[in-house]
Write an enzyme that holds these catalytic residues in place. Sequence first.
Site, PDB file in Angstrom:
ATOM      1  N   ASP A  41       0.908  -0.944  -0.480  1.00 33.75           N
ATOM      2  CA  ASP A  41      -0.226  -0.365   0.384  1.00 33.75           C
ATOM      3  C   ASP A  41       0.484   1.522  -0.020  1.00 33.75           C
ATOM      4  OD1 ASP A  41      -2.532   1.862   0.647  1.00 33.75           O
ATOM      5  OD2 ASP A  41      -3.111   0.151   1.417  1.00 33.75           O
ATOM      6  N   ASP A  67       4.560   1.792  -4.312  1.00 35.40           N
ATOM      7  CA  ASP A  67       3.869   3.095  -5.345  1.00 35.40           C
ATOM      8  C   ASP A  67       3.274   2.075  -6.472  1.00 35.40           C
ATOM      9  OD1 ASP A  67       2.279   4.572  -7.556  1.00 35.40           O
ATOM     10  OD2 ASP A  67       3.497   5.721  -7.241  1.00 35.40           O
ATOM     11  N   ASN A  94      -5.924  -6.165  -5.378  1.00 31.44           N
ATOM     12  CA  ASN A  94      -6.970  -5.327  -5.206  1.00 31.44           C
ATOM     13  C   ASN A  94      -7.184  -3.997  -5.156  1.00 31.44           C
ATOM     14  OD1 ASN A  94      -9.593  -4.664  -2.503  1.00 31.44           O
ATOM     15  ND2 ASN A  94      -7.587  -3.743  -1.541  1.00 31.44           N
ATOM     16  N   TYR A 159     -11.941   4.477 -14.575  1.00 37.23           N
ATOM     17  CA  TYR A 159     -12.599   3.176 -13.478  1.00 37.23           C
ATOM     18  C   TYR A 159     -13.317   2.171 -14.507  1.00 37.23           C
ATOM     19  CZ  TYR A 159     -13.464   0.529  -9.192  1.00 37.23           C
ATOM     20  OH  TYR A 159     -13.720   0.229  -8.793  1.00 37.23           O
ATOM     21  N   LYS A 163     -12.627  -1.365 -14.578  1.00 37.12           N
ATOM     22  CA  LYS A 163     -12.964  -2.627 -13.981  1.00 37.12           C
ATOM     23  C   LYS A 163     -13.451  -4.095 -15.237  1.00 37.12           C
ATOM     24  CE  LYS A 163     -12.124  -2.155 -10.219  1.00 37.12           C
ATOM     25  NZ  LYS A 163     -10.592  -2.780  -8.679  1.00 37.12           N
ATOM     26  N   VAL A 192     -19.884  -1.576  -1.844  1.00 39.33           N
ATOM     27  CA  VAL A 192     -19.699  -1.935  -0.118  1.00 39.33           C
ATOM     28  C   VAL A 192     -19.254  -0.644   0.753  1.00 39.33           C
ATOM     29  CG1 VAL A 192     -17.523  -2.856   0.777  1.00 39.33           C
ATOM     30  CG2 VAL A 192     -18.271  -3.931  -1.347  1.00 39.33           C
ATOM     31  N   THR A 194     -18.007   1.224   3.089  1.00 41.23           N
ATOM     32  CA  THR A 194     -15.982   1.375   3.464  1.00 41.23           C
ATOM     33  C   THR A 194     -16.038   2.750   3.931  1.00 41.23           C
ATOM     34  OG1 THR A 194     -15.147   2.591   1.691  1.00 41.23           O
ATOM     35  CG2 THR A 194     -15.010   0.149   2.238  1.00 41.23           C
TER      36      THR A 194
END
Length: 252
Positions: A41, A67, A94, A159, A163, A192, A194
Amino acid sequence: MQNIYPSLQNKNVVVTGGGSSIGASIVESFANQGARVAFIDIAERDSRELESRLRSSAHPPRYFSCDLTNLASVQQTFASIRQHLGPINVLVNNAANDDRHTLEETSPAYWDDRIAVNLRHYFFCAQAVVGDMKSARAGAIINLGSVSWHLGLPDLTIYQTAKAGIEGMTRGLARDLGQHGIRVTCVVPGGVRTPRQIALWHTPDEEAKMLAQQCLKARVEPHHVASLVMFLASDDARMCTGHEYFVDAGWR
């Protein structure tokens, strides 16, 4: 309470974007299975807090800062992870970022950056672990997709393009790697709950609309996604490959 999969005990696992939200739930779930986990991360504070919270695990997960848009750094990081863990058995791709954008405001540089953030590293992280998996004649690569492109949500075109590409990549890699005993699957989360989504997008009105479109009238939580990832990483899913598996409460 998640199921326990004995086949995951002592497996060497890498999770990208593992410092927070869905990724952190996946890291914690693997740690609870007795797996050895490294997570990648750029969110230093969140990642160090997760390391600290899970330090009493049988195999405390270890954070690696990287990165993922820098492919040279990706190669170096996977080499460091291999020195720490040994050969990698499971990869969970992920990491992603769902910033909103419009067609009119999008520049070529922004396009390239969003594809690098949301798609390109999935392929090269898989490339970084496939040698280990070929040698073992076994392995699992689990890619995180999104229900967004199946629905055609607004202001997310790049995006959603990424995906959709992840699902195509999943099928292609599954075909190419299946002869080596390597399984490649895609988990497709819905909306989700979050902290990021709540802070930026999931207003009470948006949540009501989402629930109205779901077959199940409850929010999808990070641990629901992690539960599906655990199954697909385990030997219980030994004949699952090349397909997408939704955890979206039937959002249509």
